[in-house]
Design an enzyme around this catalytic site. Structure first.
Site, short mmCIF file in Angstrom:
data_model
loop_
_atom_site.label_atom_id
_atom_site.label_comp_id
_atom_site.label_asym_id
_atom_site.label_seq_id
_atom_site.Cartn_x
_atom_site.Cartn_y
_atom_site.Cartn_z
N THR A 35 -4.91 4.95 7.41
CA THR A 35 -5.79 3.99 6.75
C THR A 35 -5.40 2.57 7.15
OG1 THR A 35 -4.33 4.05 4.82
CG2 THR A 35 -6.29 5.46 4.75
N ALA A 36 -4.58 2.42 8.20
CA ALA A 36 -4.08 1.11 8.62
C ALA A 36 -4.93 0.56 9.75
CB ALA A 36 -2.61 1.22 9.02
N ARG A 37 -4.54 0.82 10.99
CA ARG A 37 -5.32 0.42 12.15
C ARG A 37 -5.21 1.52 13.20
NH1 ARG A 37 -7.48 -2.52 9.32
NH2 ARG A 37 -8.00 -4.74 9.54
N ILE A 93 0.84 -1.20 0.00
CA ILE A 93 0.00 0.00 0.00
C ILE A 93 0.87 1.25 0.00
CG2 ILE A 93 -1.68 1.34 1.32
CD1 ILE A 93 -2.79 -1.38 2.33
N HIS A 151 -14.03 3.36 7.55
CA HIS A 151 -13.24 2.15 7.29
C HIS A 151 -13.59 1.58 5.91
CE1 HIS A 151 -11.00 -1.40 9.37
NE2 HIS A 151 -10.65 -1.26 8.11
N ASP A 209 -9.47 6.74 8.50
CA ASP A 209 -10.39 5.74 7.97
C ASP A 209 -10.61 4.61 8.97
OD1 ASP A 209 -11.95 4.65 5.70
OD2 ASP A 209 -10.45 3.05 5.74
N GLU A 247 -15.63 0.64 16.12
CA GLU A 247 -16.31 0.76 14.84
C GLU A 247 -17.63 0.00 14.91
OE1 GLU A 247 -13.68 -0.53 11.73
OE2 GLU A 247 -12.24 1.08 12.10
#
Length: 303
Positions: free
Chosen positions: A227-229, A153, A277, A253, A258
């Protein structure tokens, strides 16, 4: 050997059906993306393979899933939903899918970076409320993008950013090289970057890795993209830095909880752009994802 796609949304279910081939293991698709962990035993009904999109599989629930031997997790972030080591002790193997959405996630990271730099989401919100908000943005051409972690990525992010005229530096736990990217230590990435983008898997080494002290080492006015964790970053420290202005803007994200609760502090901060996400959600990535899931199932059956 039987499999069950335990929590399929309709779009993934359709792809799963379309990509089935003669001789594939029998796969039942449960078209309910909102099952609860306690529903696993009933949904699996003794099947050996569970294809899982996003539903947590606690170890105590896995113990009650008679026959379960393999979990094919649709992505790389299984640790956010289950404990692979504990499942292994039960004789259950967890299979991950890498690389399926590298371009999709990279494009989302770039979109969050640009939106954050030009505060587009903030202006959109204000204009819809009847306010003519005009804010100075950050011009990104010539600025330095720092990548924390450098897998597939991040390589795609680097490709796009270099093409837009940015300088790109990166840190990775193992040695890497990429044309046009300067690899340096983590503290240097944090200190030199105008934008910091997180690209790490979540594990025991990376959980909480971007601490309050690490955030303090970032440039004042930095943009942070994740955008990972979410758990890689100390969330209270990030919120404090956003509130103080040390972090100019964050594009996020991923979140510790969540869906993100509507009263969460991040929903009340102006200088944050939020997405649900969904960085990986494109038709192209979904096609790659389900193709890879079928390939895992085929290998399992072949032994």
């Amino acid at each position: 050997m039987r499999g069950v796609f335990v929590d399929a949304n309709e779009s993934l279910a359709v792809i799963m059906e379309r990509l089935e081939k003669p001789g594939d293991p029998k796969m039942r698709i449960n078209r309910n993306p909102d099952i609860k962990p306690e529903h696993y035993p009933e949904v699996l009904d003794g099947a050996e393979i569970a294809v899982v999109d996003h539903t947590a599989l606690p170890t105590d629930v896995a113990k009650t899933c008679t026959g379960l031997k393999h979990v094919v997790f649709l992505g790389t972030g299984a640790r956010s939903y289950m404990n692979p080591e504990q499942l292994a002790e039960l004789g259950i193997s967890v299979h991950l899918i890498k690389g399926y959405g590298d371009t999709a996630v990279a494009e989302s990271a770039i979109a969050l970076m640009w939106s954050s730099a030009r505060v587009i989401a903030m202006m959109d919100r204000e204009m819809r409320a009847g306010n003519w908000l005009r804010e100075d943005g950050m011009q990104l051409t010539g600025k330095t993008l720092g990548l924390v972690g450098f897998g597939g990525i991040a390589a795609e992010v680097a490709r796009i950013a270099l093409g837009s005229g940015m300088k790109v530096i990166a840190w990775n736990r193992s040695a890497k090289s990429y044309p046009g990217v300067e690899f340096v230590d983590l503290d240097t990435v944090l200190a030199r970057s105008d934008v910091v983008s997180i690209h790490l898997l979540l594990n025991d080494e990376t959980r909480g890795m971007i601490t309050r002290d690490k955030i303090a080492k970032m440039k004042k006015g930095v943009i942070l993209v994740n955008t990972a964790r979410a758990a890689i970053v100390d969330e209270p420290a990030m919120i404090d830095a956003l509130t103080s202005g040390h972090i100019r803007h964050a594009g996020l994200d991923v979140f510790n909880t969540e869906p993100l609760p509507k009263d969460h502090p991040l929903t009340k901060i102006q200088n944050v752009t939020l997405s649900a996400h969904s960085a990986f959600r494109t038709p192209e990535a979904s096609e790659n994802l389900i193709h890879a899931a079928w390939e895992h199932c085929r290998r399992i059956v072949r032994g």
